[in-house]
Design a protein around this motif. Structure first.
Motif, short mmCIF file in Angstrom:
data_model
loop_
_atom_site.label_atom_id
_atom_site.label_comp_id
_atom_site.label_asym_id
_atom_site.label_seq_id
_atom_site.Cartn_x
_atom_site.Cartn_y
_atom_site.Cartn_z
N ILE A 42 0.88 -1.16 0.00
CA ILE A 42 0.00 0.00 0.00
C ILE A 42 0.91 1.21 0.00
O ILE A 42 1.64 1.45 0.97
CB ILE A 42 -0.96 0.00 1.21
N GLU A 43 0.91 1.88 -1.13
CA GLU A 43 1.81 3.01 -1.31
C GLU A 43 1.25 4.23 -0.59
O GLU A 43 0.11 4.63 -0.81
CB GLU A 43 1.98 3.31 -2.80
N LYS A 44 2.07 4.79 0.28
CA LYS A 44 1.70 6.00 1.01
C LYS A 44 2.23 7.19 0.22
O LYS A 44 3.27 7.12 -0.40
CB LYS A 44 2.30 5.98 2.42
N ALA A 45 1.52 8.28 0.27
CA ALA A 45 1.86 9.45 -0.54
C ALA A 45 2.97 10.29 0.05
O ALA A 45 3.43 11.23 -0.58
CB ALA A 45 0.61 10.30 -0.77
N GLY A 46 3.44 10.00 1.24
CA GLY A 46 4.54 10.75 1.83
C GLY A 46 4.19 12.20 2.12
O GLY A 46 4.93 13.11 1.75
N GLY A 47 3.07 12.44 2.76
CA GLY A 47 2.67 13.79 3.12
C GLY A 47 1.53 14.33 2.27
O GLY A 47 0.75 15.15 2.71
N ALA A 48 1.41 13.87 1.04
CA ALA A 48 0.31 14.28 0.16
C ALA A 48 -0.89 13.37 0.43
O ALA A 48 -0.75 12.31 1.02
CB ALA A 48 0.74 14.16 -1.30
N PRO A 49 -2.07 13.80 0.01
CA PRO A 49 -3.25 12.95 0.21
C PRO A 49 -3.10 11.64 -0.56
O PRO A 49 -2.61 11.62 -1.69
CB PRO A 49 -4.40 13.78 -0.38
N ASP A 50 -3.48 10.53 0.07
CA ASP A 50 -3.42 9.23 -0.59
C ASP A 50 -4.50 9.12 -1.65
O ASP A 50 -5.54 9.78 -1.57
CB ASP A 50 -3.57 8.10 0.43
N LYS A 51 -4.26 8.23 -2.65
CA LYS A 51 -5.21 8.02 -3.74
C LYS A 51 -6.55 7.50 -3.24
O LYS A 51 -7.59 7.86 -3.75
CB LYS A 51 -4.63 7.04 -4.75
N ALA A 52 -6.50 6.63 -2.26
CA ALA A 52 -7.71 6.04 -1.68
C ALA A 52 -7.45 5.85 -0.19
O ALA A 52 -6.31 5.86 0.25
CB ALA A 52 -8.02 4.70 -2.34
N GLY A 53 -8.52 5.68 0.56
CA GLY A 53 -8.38 5.48 1.99
C GLY A 53 -7.64 4.19 2.31
O GLY A 53 -7.74 3.21 1.58
N VAL A 54 -6.92 4.17 3.42
CA VAL A 54 -6.15 3.00 3.82
C VAL A 54 -7.06 1.80 4.02
O VAL A 54 -6.75 0.70 3.58
CB VAL A 54 -5.31 3.30 5.09
N GLU A 55 -8.20 2.00 4.66
CA GLU A 55 -9.13 0.88 4.90
C GLU A 55 -9.58 0.26 3.58
O GLU A 55 -9.62 -0.96 3.45
CB GLU A 55 -10.34 1.36 5.71
N GLN A 56 -9.93 1.10 2.61
CA GLN A 56 -10.35 0.62 1.29
C GLN A 56 -9.22 -0.17 0.62
O GLN A 56 -9.45 -1.22 0.04
CB GLN A 56 -10.76 1.80 0.42
#
Length: 156
Positions: free
Chosen positions: A43-57
């Protein structure tokens, strides 16, 4: 005693389609080996930017991916473990996890993407092959390579 390349294999999976294709490709290569197969989804984290989708999803998607991988490998003489890995760089996260489990190899099927996309987003497959500290197996995709790559346009 010589350690087998396929004793403990880390298998990164990017999508539901990739799960079945990669596990089938791995089965074609293992022959009489009985490896421990560690299936991971990053699960790629955006590193400070908003993620593409929620972590739970994204974790729910990982569970679907693992279910497909486990079903594909269920009748085979392998042990299967699954794990979600988080990171801002997919290749680095895969390589780090391979070290944590002392994998004897990393095995994956390449996923198609245009050269432009790879330039903008990075080429995970190239990074795995050039930066890994252990053997990397690029597994052949069964059937027509061009049609498989077009249909499987994911990160690795």
């Amino acid at each position: 005693m010589t350690e087998s390349l396929l004793e403990t294999v880390l298998v990164p999976i990017a999508s539901e389609d990739d799960a079945e294709a990669t596990c089938r490709a791995l089965l074609r290569e293992i022959g009489d080996e009985r490896p421990a197969v560690h299936v991971v989804h990053v699960i790629e984290k955006a590193g400070g930017a908003p993620d593409k989708a929620g972590v739970e999803q994204r974790e729910e998607r990982a569970e679907r991916i693992f279910e497909i991988a486990e079903a594909t490998l269920a009748d085979e003489p392998v042990t299967v473990e699954t794990d979600v890995v988080y990171g801002t760089d997919v290749a680095d996260a895969i390589i780090r996890r391979a070290g944590e489990i002392d994998a004897t190899a990393i095995a994956f099927t390449p996923r198609g993407a245009s050269r432009w996309t790879k330039l903008l987003t990075g080429d995970v497959a190239l990074n795995l092959v050039t930066r890994a500290d252990r053997p990397v197996m690029v597994l052949p995709v069964e059937g027509d390579v061009d049609s498989n790559h077009d249909a499987r346009n994911d990160d690795t």
